[in-house]
Design a protein around this motif. Structure first.
Motif, PDB file in Angstrom:
ATOM      1  N   THR A 188      -8.443  40.641 114.472  1.00 12.33           N
ATOM      2  CA  THR A 188      -9.845  40.356 114.144  1.00 12.33           C
ATOM      3  C   THR A 188     -10.297  41.023 112.837  1.00 12.33           C
ATOM      4  N   PRO A 189     -10.009  42.317 112.607  1.00 12.42           N
ATOM      5  CA  PRO A 189     -10.448  42.916 111.335  1.00 12.42           C
ATOM      6  C   PRO A 189      -9.903  42.171 110.110  1.00 12.42           C
ATOM      7  N   LYS A 190      -8.649  41.734 110.190  1.00  9.20           N
ATOM      8  CA  LYS A 190      -8.056  40.999 109.075  1.00  9.20           C
ATOM      9  C   LYS A 190      -8.773  39.660 108.874  1.00  9.20           C
ATOM     10  N   ALA A 191      -9.067  38.981 109.985  1.00  7.45           N
ATOM     11  CA  ALA A 191      -9.771  37.694 109.894  1.00  7.45           C
ATOM     12  C   ALA A 191     -11.155  37.876 109.278  1.00  7.45           C
ATOM     13  N   LEU A 192     -11.850  38.944 109.685  1.00  6.41           N
ATOM     14  CA  LEU A 192     -13.183  39.204 109.140  1.00  6.41           C
ATOM     15  C   LEU A 192     -13.112  39.591 107.660  1.00  6.41           C
ATOM     16  N   LYS A 193     -12.076  40.331 107.298  1.00  7.45           N
ATOM     17  CA  LYS A 193     -11.928  40.716 105.891  1.00  7.45           C
ATOM     18  C   LYS A 193     -11.721  39.487 105.009  1.00  7.45           C
ATOM     19  N   LEU A 194     -10.892  38.560 105.485  1.00  9.69           N
ATOM     20  CA  LEU A 194     -10.679  37.310 104.743  1.00  9.69           C
ATOM     21  C   LEU A 194     -11.979  36.507 104.641  1.00  9.69           C
ATOM     22  N   TYR A 195     -12.864  36.710 105.608  1.00  5.61           N
ATOM     23  CA  TYR A 195     -14.166  36.039 105.628  1.00  5.61           C
ATOM     24  C   TYR A 195     -15.188  36.794 104.770  1.00  5.61           C
ATOM     25  N   VAL A 202     -17.286  38.275 114.707  1.00  6.90           N
ATOM     26  CA  VAL A 202     -16.268  37.219 114.705  1.00  6.90           C
ATOM     27  C   VAL A 202     -16.765  36.009 115.499  1.00  6.90           C
ATOM     28  N   HIS A 203     -17.595  36.255 116.527  1.00  3.41           N
ATOM     29  CA  HIS A 203     -18.168  35.114 117.250  1.00  3.41           C
ATOM     30  C   HIS A 203     -19.148  34.341 116.354  1.00  3.41           C
ATOM     31  N   GLN A 204     -19.905  35.090 115.540  1.00  2.00           N
ATOM     32  CA  GLN A 204     -20.792  34.410 114.578  1.00  2.00           C
ATOM     33  C   GLN A 204     -19.986  33.550 113.605  1.00  2.00           C
ATOM     34  N   MET A 205     -18.846  34.087 113.151  1.00  2.00           N
ATOM     35  CA  MET A 205     -17.986  33.326 112.235  1.00  2.00           C
ATOM     36  C   MET A 205     -17.460  32.067 112.922  1.00  2.00           C
ATOM     37  N   ARG A 206     -16.937  32.229 114.133  1.00  2.00           N
ATOM     38  CA  ARG A 206     -16.390  31.062 114.854  1.00  2.00           C
ATOM     39  C   ARG A 206     -17.492  30.051 115.165  1.00  2.00           C
ATOM     40  N   ARG A 214     -20.166  29.516 113.478  1.00  2.00           N
ATOM     41  CA  ARG A 214     -20.515  28.827 112.226  1.00  2.00           C
ATOM     42  C   ARG A 214     -19.518  27.711 111.932  1.00  2.00           C
ATOM     43  N   ILE A 215     -18.240  27.979 112.203  1.00  2.00           N
ATOM     44  CA  ILE A 215     -17.204  26.957 112.005  1.00  2.00           C
ATOM     45  C   ILE A 215     -17.408  25.796 112.979  1.00  2.00           C
ATOM     46  N   VAL A 216     -17.540  26.121 114.252  1.00  2.00           N
ATOM     47  CA  VAL A 216     -17.575  25.099 115.305  1.00  2.00           C
ATOM     48  C   VAL A 216     -18.843  24.246 115.241  1.00  2.00           C
ATOM     49  N   THR A 217     -19.983  24.845 114.836  1.00  2.00           N
ATOM     50  CA  THR A 217     -21.237  24.082 114.764  1.00  2.00           C
ATOM     51  C   THR A 217     -21.379  23.316 113.449  1.00  2.00           C
ATOM     52  N   SER A 218     -20.469  23.539 112.504  1.00  3.21           N
ATOM     53  CA  SER A 218     -20.529  22.835 111.219  1.00  3.21           C
ATOM     54  C   SER A 218     -20.363  21.329 111.421  1.00  3.21           C
ATOM     55  N   PRO A 219     -21.079  20.520 110.637  1.00  2.00           N
ATOM     56  CA  PRO A 219     -20.877  19.068 110.732  1.00  2.00           C
ATOM     57  C   PRO A 219     -19.459  18.637 110.375  1.00  2.00           C
ATOM     58  N   GLU A 236     -10.251  34.954 124.727  1.00  2.00           N
ATOM     59  CA  GLU A 236     -11.013  35.106 125.978  1.00  2.00           C
ATOM     60  C   GLU A 236     -12.441  35.566 125.726  1.00  2.00           C
ATOM     61  N   ASP A 237     -12.641  36.427 124.722  1.00  2.00           N
ATOM     62  CA  ASP A 237     -13.987  36.899 124.407  1.00  2.00           C
ATOM     63  C   ASP A 237     -14.910  35.721 124.054  1.00  2.00           C
ATOM     64  N   THR A 238     -14.357  34.730 123.357  1.00  2.00           N
ATOM     65  CA  THR A 238     -15.158  33.547 122.990  1.00  2.00           C
ATOM     66  C   THR A 238     -15.502  32.733 124.223  1.00  2.00           C
ATOM     67  N   LEU A 239     -14.545  32.638 125.157  1.00  4.67           N
ATOM     68  CA  LEU A 239     -14.773  31.891 126.396  1.00  4.67           C
ATOM     69  C   LEU A 239     -15.960  32.472 127.169  1.00  4.67           C
ATOM     70  N   ASP A 240     -16.141  33.784 127.058  1.00  6.58           N
ATOM     71  CA  ASP A 240     -17.221  34.462 127.791  1.00  6.58           C
ATOM     72  C   ASP A 240     -18.571  34.374 127.076  1.00  6.58           C
ATOM     73  N   ARG A 241     -18.607  33.759 125.912  1.00  4.07           N
ATOM     74  CA  ARG A 241     -19.841  33.670 125.127  1.00  4.07           C
ATOM     75  C   ARG A 241     -20.338  32.227 125.050  1.00  4.07           C
ATOM     76  N   GLN A 242     -21.529  32.105 124.458  1.00  5.93           N
ATOM     77  CA  GLN A 242     -22.138  30.775 124.331  1.00  5.93           C
ATOM     78  C   GLN A 242     -22.242  30.362 122.865  1.00  5.93           C
ATOM     79  N   ILE A 243     -22.270  29.055 122.653  1.00  7.66           N
ATOM     80  CA  ILE A 243     -22.557  28.475 121.335  1.00  7.66           C
ATOM     81  C   ILE A 243     -23.725  27.511 121.529  1.00  7.66           C
TER      82      ILE A 243
END
Length: 299
Positions: free
Chosen positions: A30-37, A54-58, A60-65, A79-86
């Motif tokens: 995750t830190p590497k992914a965020l750094k690239l972002y 990282v959930h905000q980043m994901r 943003r990707i998933v809600t993009s047109p 799994e952390d994403t599965l436990d959250r909402q979009i």
């Protein structure tokens, strides 16, 4: 999950043009992914804040047109994403119900120390409970990763046997496993490792019964169309390719020469995206990435 939804997902993954987005960076990556972002470690002070970012980043990707089921078949979640909402919906349900993108869940707990030239998966305690949760959330399949670093016969056989052993547990729970024995792109005998890997995979596939259908996630091979036997195997729904450290341009170029293989890219998908971009710039960059990977996956 309703039987019809599961069948619709299977039909989509098996028959439609497109690719699978890998959005499953976990604790260690995750830190590497965020750094690239564009977000340095100073942007968070603990794991909760890091996973929120990282959930905000994901999200943003998933809600993009640019991110829809027209070009994207599925998305692999942590799994952390599965436990959250979009946008007020459980992430996996948002993917399918809003975007018509098939949800997958990363289930492995990371890699063991290297032995015999490979890294097996660490034990996965509580896997049955996690699979039950995935079923409750409308998830279609799972993904788990091992890594091959040397062309070692015993090591490669152990990786493949472990993958299929856990894969059968996943199948028994009614989910489709993506089996991912990654060959490190820096493996000094990459071609030899791929030959041993294919042999081991085909041996395990031949032991499955007609109802046991799996997917494979494999490193782009040195020899074009090397995994044709796997793609055509009756127990394989789809063979997807990982980008493995290649740039998007390199990965797309290699993928386009491997007919019947489709992308399941992580870093190569998000390459060039930044937290500092305006929504217009971000969506445009993502659209270009999605389109280039989609076209390479259609070859």
């Amino acid at each position: 999950m309703a039987a019809q939804a599961k069948q619709d997902m299977l039909n989509k993954v098996r028959n439609q043009d497109g690719f699978i987005a890998a959005l499953d960076q976990s604790g260690g990556s995750t830190p590497k992914a965020l750094k690239l972002y564009g977000l340095e470690e100073s942007a968070w002070s603990n794991d909760d804040e890091m996973f929120n970012l990282v959930h905000q980043m994901r999200s943003r990707i998933v809600t993009s047109p640019a991110f829809t089921g027209e070009r994207i078949l599925g998305a692999i979640l942590f799994e952390d994403t599965l436990d959250r909402q979009i946008e007020g919906k459980a992430s996996s349900r948002y993917l399918w119900e809003t975007k018509h993108v098939v949800p997958f869940l990363k289930v492995d707990k990371g890699l063991a120390e290297e032995a015999d030239g490979v890294q097996l998966m660490k034990p996965i305690p509580g896997l049955d409970a996690l699979l039950a949760k995935a079923n409750d959330q409308g998830v279609f399949g799972t993904k788990m990763r091992s890594v091959i670093k040397q062309a070692n016969v015993e090591g490669i056989r152990a990786v493949v046997q472990q993958q299929f052993e856990v894969g059968k547990q996943i199948l028994a729970a009614g989910l489709v496993p993506i089996i991912e024995p990654e060959v490190d792109i820096h493996c000094p005998q990459k071609s030899e490792a791929e030959a041993l890997l294919k042999q081991a995979i085909l041996a395990e596939l031949d032991k499955l019964d007609d109802s046991q259908k799996v997917m494979l996630k494999l490193t782009l091979p040195d020899v074009d169309n090397f995994y044709r036997d796997c793609i055509e195997h009756p127990n394989v729904i789809r063979v997807v390719a990982l980008s493995g450290g290649y740039s998007r341009e390199e990965a797309n170029d290699m993928l386009s020469r491997n007919h019947g293989m489709i992308a399941s890219f992580s870093r190569a998908l998000t390459e060039g995206l930044s937290a500092r971009q305006s929504d217009q710039d971000f969506n445009q960059k993502l659209d270009q990435a999605v389109e280039s990977i989609f076209q390479a996956s259609r070859s």
